[in-house]
Design a protein around this motif. Structure first.
Motif, PDB file in Angstrom:
ATOM      1  N   MET A   1       0.803  -1.194   0.000  1.00 18.15           N
ATOM      2  CA  MET A   1       0.000   0.000   0.000  1.00 18.15           C
ATOM      3  C   MET A   1       0.848   1.261   0.000  1.00 18.15           C
ATOM      4  SD  MET A   1      -3.405  -0.379   1.972  1.00 18.15           S
ATOM      5  CE  MET A   1      -4.368  -1.822   2.047  1.00 18.15           C
ATOM      6  N   LEU A   2       2.099   1.138   0.345  1.00 14.87           N
ATOM      7  CA  LEU A   2       2.936   2.326   0.411  1.00 14.87           C
ATOM      8  C   LEU A   2       3.238   2.906  -0.962  1.00 14.87           C
ATOM      9  CD1 LEU A   2       5.470   1.262   3.160  1.00 14.87           C
ATOM     10  CD2 LEU A   2       3.625   2.904   3.357  1.00 14.87           C
ATOM     11  N   THR A   3       3.113   2.122  -2.025  1.00 13.37           N
ATOM     12  CA  THR A   3       3.428   2.621  -3.357  1.00 13.37           C
ATOM     13  C   THR A   3       2.180   2.983  -4.147  1.00 13.37           C
ATOM     14  OG1 THR A   3       3.440   0.392  -4.242  1.00 13.37           O
ATOM     15  CG2 THR A   3       5.545   1.273  -3.455  1.00 13.37           C
ATOM     16  N   ARG A   4       1.039   3.076  -3.516  1.00 14.22           N
ATOM     17  CA  ARG A   4      -0.192   3.302  -4.253  1.00 14.22           C
ATOM     18  C   ARG A   4      -0.278   4.721  -4.803  1.00 14.22           C
ATOM     19  NH1 ARG A   4      -5.904   2.002  -1.713  1.00 14.22           N
ATOM     20  NH2 ARG A   4      -4.697   2.612   0.074  1.00 14.22           N
ATOM     21  N   TYR A   5       0.072   5.727  -4.037  1.00 15.23           N
ATOM     22  CA  TYR A   5      -0.048   7.124  -4.455  1.00 15.23           C
ATOM     23  C   TYR A   5       1.341   7.758  -4.459  1.00 15.23           C
ATOM     24  CZ  TYR A   5      -4.711   6.058  -2.756  1.00 15.23           C
ATOM     25  OH  TYR A   5      -5.905   5.469  -2.519  1.00 15.23           O
ATOM     26  N   MET A   6       2.018   7.706  -5.586  1.00 21.46           N
ATOM     27  CA  MET A   6       3.388   8.198  -5.629  1.00 21.46           C
ATOM     28  C   MET A   6       3.464   9.671  -6.039  1.00 21.46           C
ATOM     29  SD  MET A   6       5.166   5.776  -4.521  1.00 21.46           S
ATOM     30  CE  MET A   6       6.786   6.387  -4.884  1.00 21.46           C
ATOM     31  N   GLY A   7       2.377  10.274  -6.492  1.00 18.88           N
ATOM     32  CA  GLY A   7       2.414  11.655  -6.949  1.00 18.88           C
ATOM     33  C   GLY A   7       2.434  12.668  -5.821  1.00 18.88           C
ATOM     34  N   MET A   8       2.072  12.261  -4.626  1.00 16.56           N
ATOM     35  CA  MET A   8       2.005  13.167  -3.483  1.00 16.56           C
ATOM     36  C   MET A   8       2.775  12.570  -2.316  1.00 16.56           C
ATOM     37  SD  MET A   8      -2.068  13.918  -3.419  1.00 16.56           S
ATOM     38  CE  MET A   8      -1.989  15.218  -2.217  1.00 16.56           C
ATOM     39  N   SER A   9       3.174  13.440  -1.422  1.00 20.06           N
ATOM     40  CA  SER A   9       3.819  12.932  -0.210  1.00 20.06           C
ATOM     41  C   SER A   9       2.751  12.308   0.693  1.00 20.06           C
ATOM     42  CB  SER A   9       4.539  14.057   0.524  1.00 20.06           C
ATOM     43  OG  SER A   9       3.605  14.925   1.124  1.00 20.06           O
ATOM     44  N   PRO A  10       3.132  11.358   1.537  1.00 22.32           N
ATOM     45  CA  PRO A  10       2.146  10.731   2.423  1.00 22.32           C
ATOM     46  C   PRO A  10       1.461  11.735   3.355  1.00 22.32           C
ATOM     47  CG  PRO A  10       4.124   9.413   2.345  1.00 22.32           C
ATOM     48  CD  PRO A  10       4.419  10.673   1.606  1.00 22.32           C
ATOM     49  N   LYS A  11       2.181  12.742   3.791  1.00 20.67           N
ATOM     50  CA  LYS A  11       1.572  13.739   4.667  1.00 20.67           C
ATOM     51  C   LYS A  11       0.517  14.559   3.915  1.00 20.67           C
ATOM     52  CE  LYS A  11       2.920  16.407   8.548  1.00 20.67           C
ATOM     53  NZ  LYS A  11       4.030  16.836   9.364  1.00 20.67           N
ATOM     54  N   SER A  12       0.813  14.918   2.669  1.00 16.44           N
ATOM     55  CA  SER A  12      -0.160  15.641   1.854  1.00 16.44           C
ATOM     56  C   SER A  12      -1.398  14.786   1.596  1.00 16.44           C
ATOM     57  CB  SER A  12       0.458  16.059   0.521  1.00 16.44           C
ATOM     58  OG  SER A  12       1.496  16.973   0.721  1.00 16.44           O
ATOM     59  N   GLN A  13      -1.180  13.486   1.373  1.00 14.29           N
ATOM     60  CA  GLN A  13      -2.310  12.586   1.165  1.00 14.29           C
ATOM     61  C   GLN A  13      -3.193  12.535   2.406  1.00 14.29           C
ATOM     62  OE1 GLN A  13      -0.997   8.726   0.022  1.00 14.29           O
ATOM     63  NE2 GLN A  13       0.387   9.543  -1.527  1.00 14.29           N
ATOM     64  N   SER A  14      -2.583  12.473   3.575  1.00 13.65           N
ATOM     65  CA  SER A  14      -3.381  12.389   4.794  1.00 13.65           C
ATOM     66  C   SER A  14      -4.201  13.661   4.986  1.00 13.65           C
ATOM     67  CB  SER A  14      -2.500  12.115   6.006  1.00 13.65           C
ATOM     68  OG  SER A  14      -1.554  13.136   6.165  1.00 13.65           O
ATOM     69  N   TYR A  15      -3.617  14.828   4.666  1.00 12.58           N
ATOM     70  CA  TYR A  15      -4.371  16.076   4.762  1.00 12.58           C
ATOM     71  C   TYR A  15      -5.508  16.111   3.735  1.00 12.58           C
ATOM     72  CZ  TYR A  15      -0.788  18.045   7.812  1.00 12.58           C
ATOM     73  OH  TYR A  15       0.071  18.286   8.848  1.00 12.58           O
ATOM     74  N   LEU A  16      -5.220  15.634   2.519  1.00 15.80           N
ATOM     75  CA  LEU A  16      -6.242  15.619   1.473  1.00 15.80           C
ATOM     76  C   LEU A  16      -7.410  14.715   1.851  1.00 15.80           C
ATOM     77  CD1 LEU A  16      -7.065  16.403  -1.464  1.00 15.80           C
ATOM     78  CD2 LEU A  16      -5.924  14.292  -2.170  1.00 15.80           C
ATOM     79  N   PHE A  17      -7.112  13.512   2.342  1.00 16.81           N
ATOM     80  CA  PHE A  17      -8.178  12.587   2.716  1.00 16.81           C
ATOM     81  C   PHE A  17      -8.970  13.121   3.913  1.00 16.81           C
ATOM     82  CE2 PHE A  17      -5.392   9.034   0.883  1.00 16.81           C
ATOM     83  CZ  PHE A  17      -5.916   9.236  -0.377  1.00 16.81           C
ATOM     84  N   THR A  18      -8.300  13.761   4.853  1.00 13.65           N
ATOM     85  CA  THR A  18      -8.994  14.342   6.003  1.00 13.65           C
ATOM     86  C   THR A  18      -9.922  15.464   5.547  1.00 13.65           C
ATOM     87  OG1 THR A  18      -7.114  13.785   7.402  1.00 13.65           O
ATOM     88  CG2 THR A  18      -8.670  15.398   8.263  1.00 13.65           C
ATOM     89  N   PHE A  19      -9.438  16.295   4.629  1.00 15.42           N
ATOM     90  CA  PHE A  19     -10.266  17.376   4.094  1.00 15.42           C
ATOM     91  C   PHE A  19     -11.468  16.807   3.338  1.00 15.42           C
ATOM     92  CE2 PHE A  19     -11.137  20.494   0.660  1.00 15.42           C
ATOM     93  CZ  PHE A  19     -11.587  21.534   1.465  1.00 15.42           C
ATOM     94  N   GLY A  20     -11.235  15.756   2.543  1.00 17.59           N
ATOM     95  CA  GLY A  20     -12.339  15.116   1.817  1.00 17.59           C
ATOM     96  C   GLY A  20     -13.366  14.512   2.761  1.00 17.59           C
ATOM     97  N   LEU A  21     -12.898  13.912   3.848  1.00 10.61           N
ATOM     98  CA  LEU A  21     -13.824  13.351   4.835  1.00 10.61           C
ATOM     99  C   LEU A  21     -14.640  14.447   5.501  1.00 10.61           C
ATOM    100  CD1 LEU A  21     -14.880  10.916   6.379  1.00 10.61           C
ATOM    101  CD2 LEU A  21     -12.994  11.225   7.996  1.00 10.61           C
TER     102      LEU A  21
END
Length: 86
Positions: A1-21
């Protein structure tokens, strides 16, 4: 699962998913479209939890394991040099 979203940093992804939620929960409060929004909220909750676990625990653990592997390789090379000297 660590290689699923390589276009963004993991921290940015967590902020994006939190904002979407947060947007999903706001949409649940403001609209009557419950079924699609509830499904989206479940999916985003899973993505958010996974992203925050990855940022808080898995990535630091991998960095620690890499450092330990380097230290182990260094110690093994020192042992080999001592064996050749004897």
């Amino acid at each position: 699962m660590l290689t699923r979203y390589m276009g963004m940093s993991p921290k940015s992804q967590s902020y994006l998913f939190t904002f979407g939620l947060a947007l999903c929960l706001l949409a649940m409060v403001l609209t009557d479209m419950w079924i699609p929004i509830v499904a989206g909220a479940f999916i985003l909750t899973g993505l958010t939890v996974e992203a925050w676990i990855r940022v808080a625990h898995i990535i630091p653990m991998h960095e620690e394991m890499r450092a330990m592997q380097k230290q182990l390789n260094k110690l093994q090379s020192e042992v080999r040099t001592l064996e050749y000297e004897d």
